[in-house]
Write an enzyme that holds these catalytic residues in place. Sequence first.
Site, PDB file in Angstrom:
ATOM      1  N   CYS A  90       0.812  -1.228   0.000  1.00  0.00           N
ATOM      2  CA  CYS A  90       0.000   0.000   0.000  1.00  0.00           C
ATOM      3  C   CYS A  90       0.840   1.272   0.000  1.00  0.00           C
ATOM      4  O   CYS A  90       0.337   2.342  -0.338  1.00  0.00           O
ATOM      5  CB  CYS A  90      -0.936   0.010   1.201  1.00  0.00           C
ATOM      6  N   HIS A 339      -9.045   3.790  -2.250  1.00  0.00           N
ATOM      7  CA  HIS A 339      -7.627   3.457  -2.076  1.00  0.00           C
ATOM      8  C   HIS A 339      -7.149   2.578  -3.232  1.00  0.00           C
ATOM      9  O   HIS A 339      -7.109   1.354  -3.113  1.00  0.00           O
ATOM     10  CB  HIS A 339      -7.485   2.740  -0.728  1.00  0.00           C
ATOM     11  N   CYS A 369      -0.057   2.837   6.414  1.00  0.00           N
ATOM     12  CA  CYS A 369       0.192   1.471   6.868  1.00  0.00           C
ATOM     13  C   CYS A 369       0.433   0.588   5.655  1.00  0.00           C
ATOM     14  O   CYS A 369       0.000   0.902   4.539  1.00  0.00           O
ATOM     15  CB  CYS A 369      -0.974   0.953   7.698  1.00  0.00           C
TER      16      CYS A 369
END
Length: 383
Positions: A90, A339, A369
């Site tokens: 991510c 996202h 994160c």
Amino acid sequence: MTDAYIVDAVRTPFGKRDGSFRDTHPQDLAAKPLLALEERNGFSGPDDIEDVIYGCVTPTDEQANNIARLAPMVAGWGDDVPGVQLDRMCGSGQQAVNFAAAQIRAGFHDVLVGGGVEHMTRVPMGSAGSSITDTYFEHFSELTTQGEGAERIAENGGFSRQDLDEIAVDSQRRWHEAAEAGKYDPQVVQSEVELDGEHVVLEEDEHPRPGTDLETLGGIPLAFRQEGEGVIHAGNASGIVDGSAATLVASGEACEEHGWDPIARIVDTHVVGVDPLTMLRGPIPATNELLDQNDMTVDDVDRFEVNEAFASVVAAWLEETGADWGRTNVWGGAIAHGHPLGATGAALLGKLPYQLEECGGKYGVSTMCIGFGQGIATLVERV
């Protein structure tokens, strides 16, 4: 050491899953912010851009073959502009910009593009497959999912479902207010696509649900645990969307040469590893250590972007860093706009210069994160 500056930061609107980008190939999606940067900043891709660094978390199928190399070719920049694709899960898009800044600060390059892409409709999560060997379990007792990690963070922090739903409602409201006020306009560039054989222009994010309230969220079933045993559901977690983002990063000398007026300086970057069983606590030490190494505290930072992968991640970060929610994710976050895994980091980092300009602030921090227990953070200064 040479300073690295953000000259411009753009992204596509984020299309909801199976939405307006569903007929758009990921390579074309990846090229859109490159074309916008070229148009807005008056450079010639082949003559001025020394490398394109793109994050992509699922580099398989239509996102295979080094999409960072293909994107500038699809953008019409010829065959002279190289490209490299990276995967820090991510944090990939943010890492791409950080790597660009590091190359410039080291004096190896003068003008680079960092960013990322993820077409989660056409190349869904998990498409690349996964395998863990027995040797992993010689060192770690179990393998958890990100959803279970988010649940454990909520459990350990004592955060209720309502606590997290309140963050989610705020994210939706903040995005809506910012979008209505035109605050995303400098960064989000309209995208022309073909959809079901028709010409469509997408101008803003498709995933947000501005009317979201606590009652609505209270009716959504849990995603990872049984009812009564957990708190995470689709409404207080990030949306699955399609999108790309790109940032033009240059040295001060290159800015003068091209007549560019940079919008921020990349001051410092930091990455950490954390317990892979809770997995998503990385933004806490990433933020604290980044600030410590620059002799700063959270009170010195005017705007924070903390990726809303799950609301529990943000709740724990707020509690343990002592940062102010009023200065964090002020235009909404991934719970609202979504996202797109490889692109989000560049998009969040790209928000900060515009937010700092609006509030007259000096410093901004973006943090995310990352799966398997990592965290990434970047400190920028408005110039």
